[in-house]
Design a protein around this motif. Structure first.
Motif, PDB file in Angstrom:
ATOM      1  N   GLU A  11      25.771 -18.244  10.642  1.00  0.00           N
ATOM      2  CA  GLU A  11      26.969 -19.091  10.538  1.00  0.00           C
ATOM      3  C   GLU A  11      26.593 -20.562  10.336  1.00  0.00           C
ATOM      4  O   GLU A  11      27.280 -21.460  10.799  1.00  0.00           O
ATOM      5  CB  GLU A  11      27.874 -18.926  11.766  1.00  0.00           C
ATOM      6  N   HIS A  12      25.488 -20.757   9.640  1.00  0.00           N
ATOM      7  CA  HIS A  12      25.017 -22.131   9.431  1.00  0.00           C
ATOM      8  C   HIS A  12      24.062 -22.120   8.239  1.00  0.00           C
ATOM      9  O   HIS A  12      23.019 -21.448   8.271  1.00  0.00           O
ATOM     10  CB  HIS A  12      24.289 -22.635  10.683  1.00  0.00           C
TER      11      HIS A  12
ATOM     12  N   ASN B 273      29.620 -25.739  10.704  1.00  0.00           N
ATOM     13  CA  ASN B 273      29.305 -24.320  10.569  1.00  0.00           C
ATOM     14  C   ASN B 273      30.149 -23.678   9.479  1.00  0.00           C
ATOM     15  O   ASN B 273      31.048 -24.304   8.915  1.00  0.00           O
ATOM     16  CB  ASN B 273      29.546 -23.599  11.892  1.00  0.00           C
TER      17      ASN B 273
ATOM     18  N   LYS C  60      32.194 -19.808   8.628  1.00  0.00           N
ATOM     19  CA  LYS C  60      32.672 -18.539   9.174  1.00  0.00           C
ATOM     20  C   LYS C  60      33.044 -17.626   8.027  1.00  0.00           C
ATOM     21  O   LYS C  60      33.528 -18.076   6.984  1.00  0.00           O
ATOM     22  CB  LYS C  60      33.899 -18.759  10.065  1.00  0.00           C
TER      23      LYS C  60
END
Length: 300
Positions: A16-17, A54, A56
């Motif tokens: 998620e990064h 981040n 998602k």
């Protein structure tokens, strides 16, 4: 659509990064961003949404991730089969195993196999009974040692290696410790130490006690075989454990005693998937282990 894009996508989805994924993959962050943008353009749908620094997965991104993981596992497996077809004696075998087979059975099998196939590598994965079954079904593993083997399942092949007794492990100062054998009913007033509910050996012990008319009083639980042995050694209670787990590692201050009535046994074997073909090295391993236990005395 390229494999590189799919691998970048999975890495970003799991972390998620983007920058962390880039660091792990040792590529430029801009390269990952560009490839994921190309993938989204090709698919015609956004796979990620930004949340602060981040990212998602979008709802469709989550669906795409599930199928991508399955596809990459299938591709990796296919590549592994090609490599092992060229030289099956140099493959890597992933084997799952439970704690009850870790101290004696697994080392015995691996040691014997390595003597004949020294160039084969192993990737070993310990797990719970339910985890190992699911891991074989969903492509995480192709081979897993289990005891007892699961009941008939269309997704699994089962190979029985041997059958063994369940013994009582008692503190050395227990009133029954010097007996050649005991009846299980004689432990009805004792405190028991067991694996937690949900573990297969918990069920085996519970079913055995109930079959002779009592429910064991469980005062302590442990998720590791050595932990249970230690609790017995400390005098906390008694336990019911597989014979093979006590061959080389019966702790001080304990005694293992056979159970004459009822006869409590489990079969031990290997599960493999019915839905896919084993790699050449895995086929060699399965055949070797089957023949190994057909030759070894003491496993009936």
């Amino acid at each position: 659509m390229e494999l590189r894009q799919l691998r970048y996508f999975v890495e970003v989805a799991e972390r998620e990064h983007i920058s962390e994924a880039a660091e792990h993959l040792r590529v430029a962050q801009s390269a990952i961003s560009r490839q994921i943008a190309n993938l989204e353009e090709e698919l015609g749908a956004p796979l990620f949404e930004r949340v602060g620094r981040n990212v998602k997965l979008t709802p469709i991104g989550k669906t795409f991730l599930e199928h991508t993981i399955v596809a990459l596992k299938a591709i990796d497996f296919a590549a592994k089969q090609v490599e092992e077809y060229l030289d099956p004696a140099k493959g890597t075998i992933k084997v799952g195993f439970p704690t009850s087979l870790a101290s004696y059975v697994l080392p015995t099998i691996i040691s014997a196999f390595k003597k004949e196939y020294p160039n084969v590598s192993f990737h070993l994965r310990q797990g719970s009974y339910k985890y190992l079954i699911e891991a074989v079904k969903n492509r995480e593993l192709n081979l897993a040692l289990l005891g007892p083997l699961p009941k008939k399942d269309e997704a699994l092949n089962t190979t029985v290696l041997f059958s063994e007794n369940i013994h009582a492990l008692l503190p050395a100062n227990h009133l029954l410790a010097k007996r050649d054998s005991i009846n299980l009913i004689e432990l009805r007033h004792d405190h028991f130490v067991m694996f937690p509910d949900g573990y297969i050996l918990h069920k085996v012990a519970m079913d055995a006690c109930k079959s002779v008319g009592f429910v064991p009083k469980i005062t302590s639980e442990g998720e590791d075989m050595d932990a249970l042995k230690g609790l017995v050694a400390a005098g906390i209670g008694v336990s019911l454990l597989p014979e093979s787990s006590l061959y080389d590692s019966t702790p001080r201050m304990t005694v293992r005693v056979p159970i004459a009535n009822p006869s409590i046994r489990r079969n031990v074997g290997i599960i493999t998937p019915t839905t896919r073909v084993l790699a050449p090295s895995e086929e060699i391993f399965l055949e070797f282990v089957s023949q190994f236990y057909s030759r070894v005395s003491g496993f009936q």
